[in-house]
Enzyme design. Structure first.
Site, PDB file in Angstrom:
ATOM      1  N   LYS A   1       0.867  -1.194   0.000  1.00  0.00           N
ATOM      2  CA  LYS A   1       0.000   0.000   0.000  1.00  0.00           C
ATOM      3  C   LYS A   1       0.900   1.239   0.000  1.00  0.00           C
ATOM      4  O   LYS A   1       1.145   1.861   1.045  1.00  0.00           O
ATOM      5  CB  LYS A   1      -0.896  -0.068   1.241  1.00  0.00           C
ATOM      6  CG  LYS A   1      -2.254   0.540   1.054  1.00  0.00           C
ATOM      7  CD  LYS A   1      -3.178   0.169   2.181  1.00  0.00           C
ATOM      8  CE  LYS A   1      -4.227   1.213   2.433  1.00  0.00           C
ATOM      9  NZ  LYS A   1      -4.999   1.665   1.278  1.00  0.00           N
TER      10      LYS A   1
HETATM   11  N1  PMP Z   1      -7.644  -1.796  -2.972  1.00  0.00           N
HETATM   12  C1  PMP Z   1      -7.070  -0.597  -2.794  1.00  0.00           C
HETATM   13  C2  PMP Z   1      -6.290  -0.007  -3.909  1.00  0.00           C
HETATM   14  C3  PMP Z   1      -7.207   0.091  -1.567  1.00  0.00           C
HETATM   15  O1  PMP Z   1      -6.645   1.286  -1.396  1.00  0.00           O
HETATM   16  C4  PMP Z   1      -7.986  -0.496  -0.545  1.00  0.00           C
HETATM   17  C5  PMP Z   1      -8.166   0.249   0.768  1.00  0.00           C
HETATM   18  N2  PMP Z   1      -7.178  -0.057   1.681  1.00  0.00           N
HETATM   19  C6  PMP Z   1      -8.556  -1.756  -0.764  1.00  0.00           C
HETATM   20  C7  PMP Z   1      -8.368  -2.378  -1.991  1.00  0.00           C
HETATM   21  C8  PMP Z   1      -9.314  -2.455   0.321  1.00  0.00           C
HETATM   22  O2  PMP Z   1      -8.429  -2.920   1.295  1.00  0.00           O
HETATM   23  P1  PMP Z   1      -8.868  -3.110   2.797  1.00  0.00           P
HETATM   24  O3  PMP Z   1     -10.084  -3.958   2.779  1.00  0.00           O
HETATM   25  O4  PMP Z   1      -7.734  -3.795   3.453  1.00  0.00           O
HETATM   26  O5  PMP Z   1      -9.141  -1.767   3.360  1.00  0.00           O
END
Ligand code: PMP
Length: 306
Positions: free
Chosen positions: A156
């Site tokens: 991320k």
């Molecule tokens: N894809 C992206 C590109 C994101 O930024 C997020 C948000 N964190 C998600 C998917 C969903 O991830 P999560 O369920 O861990 O928040």
């Protein structure tokens, strides 16, 4: 609203948590982050942080890609977050933002292991991020998603959110609520900040983690909950027009929670209303994150005011 921020190893007032304009991460996007929700439960006057440990494990994995040197363990970071939530306690849903970044003030040094890292954690109140009741209208983006050999979406990484901003901003300008990324082969990947599922003939389908997606924690939660009510889940690549032909489509993420998709590229999904499986899942998800589904008590960290 001013609050306390964990910054350079200390809890400081927000006004003191500042970085130089010369900071590497600010100039070049060399940071990684998490987004965690803590839901307020009024009966217990407590915040319930959702899957705190899993988020910090993912932060560590993102940090590994950027050669971050971080002097805290997952358990240290969980404890720090609990203390921060106590210091900033308020009777509403809270979003926790841990940010691990290259903090050296240098130009022209791109040797990741040689750059110093820092971590900051802050909290902000957060209500709904998308309209989970009415559902969302999405459009396939003409922006291609970054991929594992450019800026790995598995980590991320802050710099990769330029890709997010380009896609989301264009989607909003033409009247969609959210953008859907395809990869170079035309396969569906994810929303700008959410994972995606389609439902066809009673089976929930989502792209595998070897496609260029973030391995979402909500994605994992949703997969667990779907199997609890006997909806089979398949991880496989999805073609663009499967979005048009799907019985149901939904996006999910920490911010977005479970968001029914009611149209894709101006074509109604099903009858243009949130689908049956999605609606059932959404209810179970909300019950679960608010602590009503006792089966998943291990997903929560309870935080009471000091
Ligand atoms: N894809 C992206 C590109 C994101 O930024 C997020 C948000 N964190 C998600 C998917 C969903 O991830 P999560 O369920 O861990 O928040």
């Amino acid at each position: 609203m001013s609050s306390i921020i964990f910054f350079d190893g200390k809890f400081v007032p927000e006004g003191e948590a500042v970085v130089s304009v010369r900071t590497h991460a600010l100039q070049y996007g060399t940071g990684c982050f998490e987004g965690i929700r803590a839901y307020y439960n009024d009966k217990e006057n407590a915040l319930f942080a959702f899957r705190l440990e899993d988020h910090y494990k993912r932060l560590m994995l993102s940090g590994r890609v950027l050669c971050m040197d971080i002097p805290y363990s997952v358990s240290d970071l969980c404890k720090i977050s609990v203390e921060l939530l106590q210091k900033n306690f308020s009777k509403e849903d809270i979003y926790i933002r841990p940010f691990l970044y290259k903090s050296d003030k240098v130009i022209g040094n791109f040797s990741l292991p040689k750059l110093g890292s820092s971590i900051a954690i802050y909290t902000v109140p957060m209500g709904r991020y998308v309209d989970t009741d009415k559902g969302v209208k999405v459009g396939v983006s003409s922006w291609e998603r970054v991929h594992d050999n450019s800026i790995p979406p598995r980590a991320k990484i802050t710099g990769a959110y330029v890709n997010t901003a380009l896609a989301k901003s264009d989607a909003l300008q033409v009247g969609f609520d959210e953008a859907i990324f395809l990869d170079r082969n035309g396969h569906v990947l994810e929303g700008s900040a959410e994972n995606i599922f389609i439902v066809r003939d009673g089976v929930a389908i989502t792209p595998p983690v070897s496609d260029d997606i973030l391995q979402g924690i909500t994605r994992n939660t949703v997969m667990t909950l779907l199997s609890d009510f006997n909806v089979p889940v398949q991880e496989r690549s999805i073609g663009r027009t499967e979005l048009y032909q799907a019985d149901e489509v939904f996006i999910c993420g920490t911010g977005a929670e479970v968001g029914p998709v009611v149209s894709v590229d101006h074509r109604n999904v099903g009858n243009g209303k949130p689908g049956e499986i999605t609606s059932k899942l959404k209810k179970l998800y909300f019950d679960t994150v608010h602590g009503a589904n006792k089966k998943y008590a291990s997903w929560f960290t309870k935080v009471t005011p000091k």
